[in-house]
Design a protein around this motif. Structure first.
Motif, PDB file in Angstrom:
ATOM      1  N   SER A   1      27.971  24.437  79.949  1.00  0.00           N
ATOM      2  CA  SER A   1      26.916  23.212  80.020  1.00  0.00           C
ATOM      3  C   SER A   1      27.590  21.923  80.767  1.00  0.00           C
ATOM      4  N   LEU A   2      29.171  21.906  80.425  1.00  0.00           N
ATOM      5  CA  LEU A   2      29.484  20.778  81.179  1.00  0.00           C
ATOM      6  C   LEU A   2      29.986  21.098  82.670  1.00  0.00           C
ATOM      7  N   GLY A   3      29.911  22.484  83.060  1.00  0.00           N
ATOM      8  CA  GLY A   3      30.106  22.935  84.298  1.00  0.00           C
ATOM      9  C   GLY A   3      28.591  22.689  84.955  1.00  0.00           C
ATOM     10  N   ARG A   4      27.662  22.882  84.563  1.00  0.00           N
ATOM     11  CA  ARG A   4      26.225  22.345  85.154  1.00  0.00           C
ATOM     12  C   ARG A   4      26.169  20.908  85.202  1.00  0.00           C
ATOM     13  N   THR A   5      26.683  20.129  84.360  1.00  0.00           N
ATOM     14  CA  THR A   5      26.685  18.776  84.467  1.00  0.00           C
ATOM     15  C   THR A   5      27.684  18.220  85.540  1.00  0.00           C
ATOM     16  N   LEU A   6      28.995  18.677  85.685  1.00  0.00           N
ATOM     17  CA  LEU A   6      29.823  18.347  86.533  1.00  0.00           C
ATOM     18  C   LEU A   6      29.068  18.627  88.156  1.00  0.00           C
ATOM     19  N   THR A   7      28.432  19.758  88.163  1.00  0.00           N
ATOM     20  CA  THR A   7      27.760  20.179  89.598  1.00  0.00           C
ATOM     21  C   THR A   7      26.894  19.239  89.941  1.00  0.00           C
ATOM     22  N   GLN A   8      25.936  18.784  88.912  1.00  0.00           N
ATOM     23  CA  GLN A   8      24.793  17.933  89.138  1.00  0.00           C
ATOM     24  C   GLN A   8      25.452  16.460  89.549  1.00  0.00           C
ATOM     25  N   LEU A   9      26.430  16.112  88.875  1.00  0.00           N
ATOM     26  CA  LEU A   9      27.096  14.818  89.283  1.00  0.00           C
ATOM     27  C   LEU A   9      27.807  15.049  90.614  1.00  0.00           C
ATOM     28  N   LEU A  10      28.044  16.034  91.176  1.00  0.00           N
ATOM     29  CA  LEU A  10      28.615  16.157  92.677  1.00  0.00           C
ATOM     30  C   LEU A  10      27.361  16.259  93.706  1.00  0.00           C
ATOM     31  N   HIS A  11      26.341  16.938  93.309  1.00  0.00           N
ATOM     32  CA  HIS A  11      25.438  16.484  93.980  1.00  0.00           C
ATOM     33  C   HIS A  11      24.929  15.094  94.166  1.00  0.00           C
ATOM     34  N   GLY A  12      24.748  14.427  93.028  1.00  0.00           N
ATOM     35  CA  GLY A  12      24.643  12.985  93.192  1.00  0.00           C
ATOM     36  C   GLY A  12      25.322  12.066  93.584  1.00  0.00           C
ATOM     37  N   ALA A  13      26.753  12.526  93.787  1.00  0.00           N
ATOM     38  CA  ALA A  13      27.782  11.590  94.467  1.00  0.00           C
ATOM     39  C   ALA A  13      27.333  11.811  95.925  1.00  0.00           C
ATOM     40  N   PHE A  14      27.247  13.042  96.515  1.00  0.00           N
ATOM     41  CA  PHE A  14      26.887  13.279  97.786  1.00  0.00           C
ATOM     42  C   PHE A  14      25.665  12.575  98.449  1.00  0.00           C
ATOM     43  N   ALA A  15      24.595  12.482  97.344  1.00  0.00           N
ATOM     44  CA  ALA A  15      23.484  11.809  97.927  1.00  0.00           C
ATOM     45  C   ALA A  15      23.439  10.324  97.619  1.00  0.00           C
ATOM     46  N   SER A  16      24.006   9.889  96.689  1.00  0.00           N
ATOM     47  CA  SER A  16      24.415   8.412  96.468  1.00  0.00           C
ATOM     48  C   SER A  16      25.164   7.881  97.700  1.00  0.00           C
ATOM     49  N   ALA A  17      26.223   8.447  98.187  1.00  0.00           N
ATOM     50  CA  ALA A  17      27.077   7.927  98.957  1.00  0.00           C
ATOM     51  C   ALA A  17      26.523   8.026 100.526  1.00  0.00           C
ATOM     52  N   ARG A  18      25.607   9.168 100.682  1.00  0.00           N
ATOM     53  CA  ARG A  18      24.848   9.211 101.896  1.00  0.00           C
ATOM     54  C   ARG A  18      23.720   7.885 102.022  1.00  0.00           C
ATOM     55  N   LEU A  19      22.997   7.550 101.025  1.00  0.00           N
ATOM     56  CA  LEU A  19      22.014   6.681 101.008  1.00  0.00           C
ATOM     57  C   LEU A  19      22.761   5.208 101.043  1.00  0.00           C
ATOM     58  N   ALA A  20      23.634   5.159 100.478  1.00  0.00           N
ATOM     59  CA  ALA A  20      24.417   3.703 100.493  1.00  0.00           C
ATOM     60  C   ALA A  20      25.364   3.654 101.564  1.00  0.00           C
ATOM     61  N   SER A  21      25.864   4.625 102.429  1.00  0.00           N
ATOM     62  CA  SER A  21      26.702   5.028 103.481  1.00  0.00           C
ATOM     63  C   SER A  21      28.169   4.183 102.826  1.00  0.00           C
ATOM     64  N   ASP A  22      28.582   4.627 101.617  1.00  0.00           N
ATOM     65  CA  ASP A  22      29.600   4.159 101.012  1.00  0.00           C
ATOM     66  C   ASP A  22      30.322   5.376 100.322  1.00  0.00           C
ATOM     67  N   PRO A  23      31.451   5.612 100.908  1.00  0.00           N
ATOM     68  CA  PRO A  23      32.421   6.549 100.310  1.00  0.00           C
ATOM     69  C   PRO A  23      32.929   6.441  99.068  1.00  0.00           C
ATOM     70  N   GLN A  24      32.956   5.097  98.660  1.00  0.00           N
ATOM     71  CA  GLN A  24      33.530   4.649  97.291  1.00  0.00           C
ATOM     72  C   GLN A  24      32.571   5.501  96.155  1.00  0.00           C
ATOM     73  N   LEU A  25      31.462   5.511  96.453  1.00  0.00           N
ATOM     74  CA  LEU A  25      30.508   6.323  95.330  1.00  0.00           C
ATOM     75  C   LEU A  25      31.181   7.771  95.144  1.00  0.00           C
ATOM     76  N   ILE A  26      31.760   8.401  96.020  1.00  0.00           N
ATOM     77  CA  ILE A  26      32.190   9.628  95.851  1.00  0.00           C
ATOM     78  C   ILE A  26      33.460   9.520  94.707  1.00  0.00           C
ATOM     79  N   LEU A  27      34.413   8.336  94.916  1.00  0.00           N
ATOM     80  CA  LEU A  27      35.352   8.380  93.964  1.00  0.00           C
ATOM     81  C   LEU A  27      34.846   7.898  92.558  1.00  0.00           C
TER      82      LEU A  27
END
Length: 214
Positions: free
Chosen positions: A164-190
């Motif tokens: 369950s946590l592995g799925r959550t971590l995967t979705q969080l990683l997906h969201g990190a890439f999408a958010s960083a791309r939309l905002a053009s802000d690598p800080q969102l990866i951190l």
């Protein structure tokens, strides 16, 4: 992934075309790049491209596989090989993702997110095999993140479901890439990396090398 030294000349040429197309598709998307542009950037003629690929869709599928192999080998397997503690492995994964995004932001004034997701979202319906390839890649990503979750639970003596946590971590990683791309802000990866480390129970683990020396 085969070493370049073990490849034939034809295999090296094909790999070079794929790597060139991968870079172009990542920055400009599949439909924004022509086969002529791939050939020009790879410094080969168009006939050479068609010697190795049936059409542009065939190039895209090869690019999806290339992107997956690169990510799994360099980012995930590399982090597992370098570190043994789950929190250090997770931090290393996010450190590499952040560095890649920060570098493109510095060099190009923009960031492009995950090349695998980007290609799958653009072509998933048009070329179903690319969606299948992306799903295969991210199943392996989820497997590695689930292993991190399991090891973190064992280290902390926590009884919970690592899948369950592995799925959550995967979705969080997906969201990190999408958010960083939309905002053009690598800080969102951190930010996503820190949230992931908190989820596995190690909120004080540093991600950036500068944090490690402080």
């Amino acid at each position: 992934m085969n070493s370049p030294a073990t490849l034939t000349k034809g295999e090296r040429t094909r790999a070079h075309i794929v790597a060139t197309a991968a870079s172009l598709f990542w920055r400009r998307n599949f439909h924004g790049v022509s086969v002529d542009e791939v050939a020009q950037a790879a410094k080969v003629n168009k006939a050479t491209v068609y010697r190795y690929f049936a059409d542009k869709n065939d190039i895209a599928l090869a690019v999806a596989r290339f992107n997956g192999e690169m990510s799994l080998d360099l980012v995930f397997a590399g982090s597992f090989a370098e570190f043994s503690a789950p929190q250090d492995r997770l931090a290393a994964i996010y450190r590499q993702a952040h560095c890649a995004h920060a570098q493109t932001a510095t060099e190009n004034g923009d960031i492009y997110g995950c090349p695998i997701v980007g290609l799958a979202l653009e072509l998933g319906q048009e070329i179903p095999k690319i969606r299948e390839e992306a799903n295969r890649i991210f199943a392996q990503v989820e497997e590695m993140l689930t292993r991190i979750a399991r090891d973190a639970y064992e280290l902390r003596g926590t009884k919970a479901d690592p899948a369950s946590l592995g799925r959550t971590l995967t979705q969080l990683l997906h969201g990190a890439f999408a958010s960083a791309r939309l905002a053009s802000d690598p800080q969102l990866i951190l930010d996503a990396g820190n949230a992931s480390l908190t989820l596995i129970g190690f909120p004080d683990t540093p991600i950036l090398e500068t944090e490690l020396t402080q």
